[in-house]
Scaffold this motif. Sequence first.
Motif, mmCIF file in Angstrom:
data_model
loop_
_atom_site.group_PDB
_atom_site.id
_atom_site.type_symbol
_atom_site.label_atom_id
_atom_site.label_comp_id
_atom_site.label_asym_id
_atom_site.label_seq_id
_atom_site.Cartn_x
_atom_site.Cartn_y
_atom_site.Cartn_z
ATOM 1 N N ILE B 2 49.413 25.733 5.189
ATOM 2 C CA ILE B 2 50.288 25.856 4.397
ATOM 3 C C ILE B 2 51.285 27.419 5.388
ATOM 4 N N THR B 3 52.489 26.718 4.929
ATOM 5 C CA THR B 3 53.639 27.873 5.163
ATOM 6 C C THR B 3 54.391 29.144 4.052
ATOM 7 N N PHE B 91 54.213 26.594 0.931
ATOM 8 C CA PHE B 91 54.890 25.872 1.690
ATOM 9 C C PHE B 91 54.159 24.562 2.478
ATOM 10 N N ARG B 92 53.998 22.671 2.481
ATOM 11 C CA ARG B 92 53.209 22.418 2.768
ATOM 12 C C ARG B 92 54.501 21.209 4.058
ATOM 13 N N LYS B 93 54.784 21.480 5.205
ATOM 14 C CA LYS B 93 55.587 21.141 6.514
ATOM 15 C C LYS B 93 55.445 19.787 6.258
ATOM 16 N N LEU B 94 56.593 18.300 5.820
ATOM 17 C CA LEU B 94 56.565 17.542 5.652
ATOM 18 C C LEU B 94 57.870 16.827 7.185
ATOM 19 N N THR B 95 57.912 17.739 7.538
ATOM 20 C CA THR B 95 58.558 17.243 9.470
ATOM 21 C C THR B 95 57.932 17.300 10.713
#
Lengths: 95, 95
Positions: B2-3, B91-95
């Motif tokens: 988690i960011t 946020f969740r990282k998508l990349t």
Amino acid sequence: MITIIAKCTAKKEFVDDLLELALELVQFSRKEEGNVSYDFYQDITFPEKFTFIECWKDSAAIDSHNATPHFNHFVEKTGRIFAGPLDVALFRKLT
Amino acid sequence: MITIIAKCTAKKEFVDDLLELALELVQFSRKEEGNVSYDFYQDITFPEKFTFIECWKDSAAIDSHNATPHFNHFVEKTGRIFAGPLDVALFRKLT
């Protein structure tokens, strides 16, 4: 080194379209000579909210990025997808 | 993973105090078992605006962080330093 934090919100019916365009933008942007990192994040609580976190060598690299066909394609295609303006801020890393 | 992107603005007379407190918080937070990265950024255009970008293993790690003495010391000491509320998003990282 300059870090860009760019926040955007998609209209709910266009979340999938934004994902597709953003993932394409990430792939092209990471290949630019002046790019250090380029990542894309989705808000866990509000899934229509997204943030790019981008690291660039210097301001010339950002100017160059802003003139690329892939960046301008993204700007053009997201015109009807975004629920509001892209919120862009430039940062220097202190740690 | 988690960011957290946490934005804050210091009252102009307290910018140096915030810097000191934030750098201390970064040092302690990076030593936590559940922390992946913890960085602190200053807005280039508005030097009183700052952003933490933090990466944590999971939500339990964030809960644990929020209960640490160093985090609570930061919250307590920044009460009179911040010009407005801390703006925190996960946020969740998508990349």
